[in-house]
Design an enzyme around this catalytic site. Structure first.
Site, PDB file in Angstrom:
ATOM      1  N   LYS A 107      67.053  35.436 -40.594  1.00 41.69           N
ATOM      2  CA  LYS A 107      67.009  36.692 -39.856  1.00 41.69           C
ATOM      3  C   LYS A 107      65.676  37.399 -40.102  1.00 41.69           C
ATOM      4  CE  LYS A 107      71.130  36.609 -37.987  1.00 41.69           C
ATOM      5  NZ  LYS A 107      71.351  36.630 -36.538  1.00 41.69           N
ATOM      6  N   ASP A 141      65.467  34.239 -36.313  1.00 40.87           N
ATOM      7  CA  ASP A 141      66.293  34.937 -35.330  1.00 40.87           C
ATOM      8  C   ASP A 141      65.964  36.421 -35.382  1.00 40.87           C
ATOM      9  OD1 ASP A 141      68.189  35.886 -33.611  1.00 40.87           O
ATOM     10  OD2 ASP A 141      69.924  35.293 -34.816  1.00 40.87           O
ATOM     11  N   ASP A 193      69.748  33.456 -27.243  1.00 41.60           N
ATOM     12  CA  ASP A 193      71.085  33.642 -27.822  1.00 41.60           C
ATOM     13  C   ASP A 193      71.778  34.817 -27.145  1.00 41.60           C
ATOM     14  OD1 ASP A 193      73.370  33.882 -29.325  1.00 41.60           O
ATOM     15  OD2 ASP A 193      72.394  34.541 -31.147  1.00 41.60           O
ATOM     16  N   LYS A 217      77.799  29.549 -27.806  1.00 43.76           N
ATOM     17  CA  LYS A 217      78.894  29.883 -28.705  1.00 43.76           C
ATOM     18  C   LYS A 217      80.200  29.809 -27.917  1.00 43.76           C
ATOM     19  CE  LYS A 217      75.813  32.829 -31.392  1.00 43.76           C
ATOM     20  NZ  LYS A 217      75.438  34.193 -31.811  1.00 43.76           N
TER      21      LYS A 217
END
Length: 338
Positions: A107, A141, A193, A217
């Site tokens: 992250k 990310d 994403d 996902k």
């Protein structure tokens, strides 16, 4: 089979799982689990999501509980470790939760932190993986936290990377980042994403050539079969696929494992089976407690297993009555939108 909402709620358990590390701004993850005739399903859209978006999560949970999963093509799934936006000095502690992993998602762009913090965290992961004799594969990310200019600057500072995931908030910005990276001769792939939340989103990402990789996902996309259909279409448009979780419980992780396991076998020009990209399905390591015995990561892989929650854990982790009622109302609100 098509159940009634009453049947679903009679089979439902609402749980609240404590997190070991603050993630996505939360320290407790709530979920509604369904003990269905075909297995266990999970309904756990994030609390801020409205009914329209949450309905896809309910559809995914119903598929798992009442229909089950497609036949698998593999029994072992490579996973990536996930490193929250912790100080570099804490990286080793978090990495210990992911034994044998060579791929890590880190992250970055955390509010209140700097690019120097990100560089230090990424370098700490890179050095630790290399010290174990493995070639590190690193993804970062940003959760849409950068501007286009900041994303390009960060890519330059953080290379080499497998990809930058959701560097900016909009699809147009992703496309501009990708264009500028190529113009600058920086070989860093862009992954989408948050821009892929609904089944229609990825086609816009593909149409604008906004990403090289689609992070898919099963829960927000409406289930394993819809995810597989989407993956097939995106691959035909020359996009790679990474299957990931949405901070799922062990029940929800089963959906992700089933999706990777059922991805079609791809044989390259040398007749070698191309292993799917390391999946973001090891987030169970971020929970203090879960409803099943924790899955063991062995040499960076998870076995294809779909354990049932343990009754004692369900009782211990049960959410308060008012939260149970809140989740039941949420199911009813989404039901008419399926």
């Amino acid at each position: 089979m098509t159940p009634s909402v009453d049947d679903v709620l009679q089979r439902a358990h609402v749980v609240a799982l404590p997190l070991a590390v603050k993630f996505r701004g939360v320290t407790t993850r709530e979920a509604l689990l369904i003990d269905g005739p075909a297995g266990w399903g999970e309904f756990a859209p994030f609390l801020e999501y409205g009914a329209q978006e949450s309905a896809a999560w309910l559809r995914a949970g119903l598929e798992a509980a009442y229909e089950g999963f497609p036949e698998p093509n593999r029994a072992s799934i490579e996973v990536n470790g996930t490193i929250p936006a912790v100080p570099a000095a804490q990286v080793a502690e978090v990495m210990a939760r992911y034994p044998g992993c060579r791929t890590f998602k880190i992250k970055v762009a955390e509010p209140g932190q700097t690019l120097a913090d990100d560089v230090a965290r990424v370098e700490a992961v890179r050095e630790a993986v290399a010290a174990e004799g493995r070639a590190p594969v690193l993804r970062v990310d940003a959760n849409g936290g950068w501007s286009v200019e900041q994303a390009v600057e960060a890519a330059r500072a953080l290379m080499p990377l497998d990809y930058i995931e959701q560097p900016c908030a909009t699809v147009e910005e992703l496309a501009e980042v990708r264009r500028r990276l190529m113009q600058s001769g920086l070989f860093v792939r862009v992954a989408a994403d948050e821009s892929i939340r609904k089944a229609s989103d990825p086609f816009r990402v593909a149409a604008l050539s906004a990403a090289d990789v689609a992070v898919v996902k099963p829960a927000p996309l409406g289930g394993v079969r819809r995810t597989l259909d989407l993956a097939r279409e995106l691959r035909s448009r020359h996009m790679d696929i990474t299957v990931a979780s949405a901070l799922d419980t062990s029940v929800g992780i089963s959906m992700g494992l089933a999706a990777v396991a059922a991805l079609p076998t791809i044989i390259d020009d040398e007749d070698i089976d191309v292993t799917p990209a390391a999946a973001g399905l090891a987030t169970g390591s971020l929970f203090v407690e879960d409803v099943c015995t924790p899955r063991r990561i062995v040499d960076g892989h998870l076995a294809l297993e779909h354990p049932a929650p343990e009754p004692a854990r369900l009782a211990e982790l049960a959410a308060p009555a008012e939260r149970r009622d809140w989740w039941f109302d949420r199911v009813k609100e989404c039901w008419g939108l399926l």
